[in-house]
Every structure is written in C-alpha cells, then in structure tokens.
Design an enzyme around this catalytic site. Structure first.
Site, PDB file in Angstrom:
ATOM      1  N   LYS A 141     -15.304  63.998-142.620  1.00 29.08           N
ATOM      2  CA  LYS A 141     -14.160  63.237-142.096  1.00 29.08           C
ATOM      3  C   LYS A 141     -13.108  63.071-143.205  1.00 29.08           C
ATOM      4  O   LYS A 141     -12.961  63.972-144.040  1.00 29.08           O
ATOM      5  CB  LYS A 141     -14.636  61.913-141.485  1.00 29.08           C
TER       6      LYS A 141
ATOM      7  N   GLU B 201     -22.101  64.186-128.878  1.00 32.64           N
ATOM      8  CA  GLU B 201     -21.917  62.981-129.695  1.00 32.64           C
ATOM      9  C   GLU B 201     -21.517  61.816-128.795  1.00 32.64           C
ATOM     10  O   GLU B 201     -20.336  61.686-128.437  1.00 32.64           O
ATOM     11  CB  GLU B 201     -20.796  63.212-130.718  1.00 32.64           C
TER      12      GLU B 201
ATOM     13  N   GLY C  51     -20.931  56.346-136.089  1.00 33.20           N
ATOM     14  CA  GLY C  51     -20.576  55.430-137.164  1.00 33.20           C
ATOM     15  C   GLY C  51     -20.947  53.990-136.878  1.00 33.20           C
ATOM     16  O   GLY C  51     -20.494  53.077-137.564  1.00 33.20           O
TER      17      GLY C  51
ATOM     18  N   HIS D 144     -13.703  66.695-131.496  1.00 33.99           N
ATOM     19  CA  HIS D 144     -14.379  65.478-131.970  1.00 33.99           C
ATOM     20  C   HIS D 144     -13.740  64.267-131.285  1.00 33.99           C
ATOM     21  O   HIS D 144     -12.519  64.226-131.080  1.00 33.99           O
ATOM     22  CB  HIS D 144     -14.257  65.361-133.494  1.00 33.99           C
TER      23      HIS D 144
ATOM     24  N   GLY E 199     -22.253  62.628-139.813  1.00 35.44           N
ATOM     25  CA  GLY E 199     -21.078  62.021-140.442  1.00 35.44           C
ATOM     26  C   GLY E 199     -21.470  61.323-141.732  1.00 35.44           C
ATOM     27  O   GLY E 199     -21.614  61.935-142.787  1.00 35.44           O
TER      28      GLY E 199
ATOM     29  N   SER F 236     -24.826  58.607-135.830  1.00 30.92           N
ATOM     30  CA  SER F 236     -25.736  57.812-136.667  1.00 30.92           C
ATOM     31  C   SER F 236     -27.070  58.514-136.919  1.00 30.92           C
ATOM     32  O   SER F 236     -28.124  57.876-136.958  1.00 30.92           O
ATOM     33  CB  SER F 236     -25.946  56.425-136.059  1.00 30.92           C
TER      34      SER F 236
ATOM     35  N   GLU G 192     -12.947  61.470-132.332  1.00 31.77           N
ATOM     36  CA  GLU G 192     -11.866  60.827-133.096  1.00 31.77           C
ATOM     37  C   GLU G 192     -10.545  61.585-132.885  1.00 31.77           C
ATOM     38  O   GLU G 192      -9.478  60.970-132.832  1.00 31.77           O
ATOM     39  CB  GLU G 192     -12.257  60.760-134.582  1.00 31.77           C
TER      40      GLU G 192
ATOM     41  N   ASN H 231     -19.999  66.466-141.391  1.00 33.11           N
ATOM     42  CA  ASN H 231     -18.579  66.222-141.158  1.00 33.11           C
ATOM     43  C   ASN H 231     -18.150  65.125-142.131  1.00 33.11           C
ATOM     44  O   ASN H 231     -18.467  63.948-141.926  1.00 33.11           O
ATOM     45  CB  ASN H 231     -18.368  65.779-139.703  1.00 33.11           C
TER      46      ASN H 231
HETATM   47  O1  LIG Z   1     -19.113  64.211-136.672  1.00 35.32           O
HETATM   48  C1  LIG Z   1     -19.996  63.374-136.906  1.00 35.32           C
HETATM   49  C2  LIG Z   1     -20.185  62.260-136.040  1.00 35.32           C
HETATM   50  O2  LIG Z   1     -18.987  61.668-135.701  1.00 35.32           O
HETATM   51  C3  LIG Z   1     -21.277  61.316-136.425  1.00 35.32           C
HETATM   52  O3  LIG Z   1     -20.868  60.407-137.398  1.00 35.32           O
HETATM   53  P1  LIG Z   1     -21.952  59.382-137.996  1.00 35.32           P
HETATM   54  O4  LIG Z   1     -23.136  60.223-138.385  1.00 35.32           O
HETATM   55  O5  LIG Z   1     -21.291  58.730-139.150  1.00 35.32           O
HETATM   56  O6  LIG Z   1     -22.298  58.453-136.884  1.00 35.32           O
END
Ligand SMILES: O=C[C@H](O)COP(=O)(O)O
Length: 255
Positions: free
Chosen positions: A11, A170, A176, A98, A237, A216, A100, A9
């Site tokens: 983002k 998640e 993140g 998601h 992510g 993460s 977010e 992702n």
């Molecule tokens: O969609 C992915 C997740 O929000 C994980 O993000 P991250 O790997 O940066 O923690």
C-alpha cells in the site's frame, strides 16, 4: 495443479530505503526458507519498483508487482503510470480492483475492465480483487455483489485471456481491521467464485484459476485459511511489511 501464491501489498507505506531493506530481507529469507513451488509477489509503491526489479532479477520465486496502472497506453495523464512503464522495470503483476481503489478513487467495474485489458496486453498478470462490504455481508447480498464484480470486471475476456488472471477475495470488513473471515466463511465464497468461473469458462479454467484470500491474514491464521480446498494463497497487507511474517505466511506452502 493451480499455482499457490502469496502476494504482499505494501500500500502507501515505506520510504525508498526502507522498502529496499525490507525487500532485501524478503529475498534472502525466501532463498533459504521458501522451498515449495509457491510464488511470492511483492506489490510495492511505484518508487520502489525499478530497484526491486533489479534486486529480484535472479530470484526464481520472488516477483514484483504494481498496485495500480492507468487504462491508457500513454499520453497526457499527469501523475499516472502506464502498464508498459511498470512492465519495463520488471513488474510481472498488477493489483486491480482493490477495495481501496474502488472506494477512495471511484474505480468502477467498467474502468477496471479496461485496466485489465491493458495489463494483459502488456503481459502483466492482474491480481483482480473482489469482495463485499460489511453491509453487503450482513444483508446477505454478498454472493450477488461478487458475481457482479466478476461479470462486469472480467467476463468480457476470452477464455484464453482469462487464464492469465489471478483473483483475490477480500471481504472489505476484514481489511486492516484485525477481523479475519473464518476459514469456513472464506472457503464458502472461494467455492462460489469457482462455480461462477465454471459456468462462464468451463471447469478446466475454474480449476486452474488461483484464488487468493485477503483481509487480516497473518502467520497465525494463514495455515487454516490456506488449508481450505479453494484457497490458493493470500494477498497480504499489514503482515507483508514485516519480512518474518510475510515469509512465515509463504512457508505455509512448504509442505
Ligand atoms: O491487499 C491487501 C489487503 O487489503 C489486506 O490488507 P490487511 O492484510 O492489512 O488486512
């Protein structure tokens, strides 16, 4: 045997050229190094999708996805993108629910249920995200939270329709933040999700649904996470923005 999937992702990162360069690296590495039956999915910003669709046309194990769609078929929704539009440039997947989108754009389970419907209508596989906040984890409410997200977002679907859905657990506190759920914490929730699916749709559907972990995830922890019985891959992510890291995570399933 359920599908093993490593989805990235991106983002709201990468300008157009940087996205194309990263994706080219990913498909070249995937051709040489990803040798199992695992599927890679790159969910980019909308601006990249059409070009990534062209680049991945003849690459069997790399697919592309959107990070959102609107719930309507088409019409006067300035700034929005429809399921049929992302499908028309080669997307096979779409991330829905998601945290977010839930937190910053007010997406409710009811809205997400209608986005799931339009995605499936246009043959897009929803990667449907569920997960608890830090407060919900600490109060112990997380099993209830996750069950409600599944029930209100997805359980209006028939068994046949649900069979096309991919889930991603998640925990919001791990996204993140560099704080990963331990393999045991993640497995506990994935097992619970599978039990809820078995109650709703029967054991066969529960056994065949891919449930990804996100939060993460990186090349250092992916192996232990993916070794868990009910974890079928990852929604990545930050680490999906580096071709080497993304491919190394995918290679965990090389066997
Ligand atoms: O969609 C992915 C997740 O929000 C994980 O993000 P991250 O790997 O940066 O923690």
């Amino acid at each position: 045997m359920r599908k093993k999937i490593v989805a990235g992702n991106w983002k709201m990162n990468l300008d157009y050229q940087s996205g194309l360069s990263l994706f080219s690296e990913i498909i070249n590495m995937a051709k040489d190094e990803v040798i199992g039956n695992q599927e890679l999915v790159v969910c980019s910003p909308f601006i990249h999708l059409s070009s990534l669709g062209q680049l991945s046309k003849n690459v069997a194990n790399v697919n592309i996805g959107a990070q959102n769609i609107h719930q309507a078929e088409s019409g006067a929704y300035t700034g929005e993108i429809s399921a049929s539009q992302v499908k028309s440039v080669g997307a096979s997947h779409v991330i829905l629910g998601h945290s977010e989108r839930r937190a910053y754009f007010g997406e409710t389970d009811a809205l997400l249920a209608s986005k799931v419907d339009i995605a499936l209508k246009h043959d897009l596989t929803p990667i449907f995200c569920i997960g608890e906040t830090r407060e919900e984890r600490e109060s112990g409410a997380f099993f209830d939270v996750i069950k409600t997200q599944l029930t209100d977002g997805l359980f209006h679907l028939s068994k046949e329709a649900f069979a096309s859905v991919v889930l991603a657990y998640e925990p919001v506190w791990a996204i993140g933040t560099g704080l990963t759920a331990s393999p045991e914490q993640a497995q506990e929730v994935h097992k619970f999700i599978r039990e809820v699916l078995a109650d709703q749709y029967g054991q066969e559907i529960a056994d065949n649904t891919s449930i990804l972990y996100g939060g993460s995830c990186n090349p250092g922890n992916a192996k232990d996470l993916f070794a868990q019985a009910d974890i079928d891959g990852g929604l990545i992510g930050g680490a999906s923005l580096k071709s080497r890291d993304f491919i190394d995570i995918a290679k965990v399933f090389n066997g």
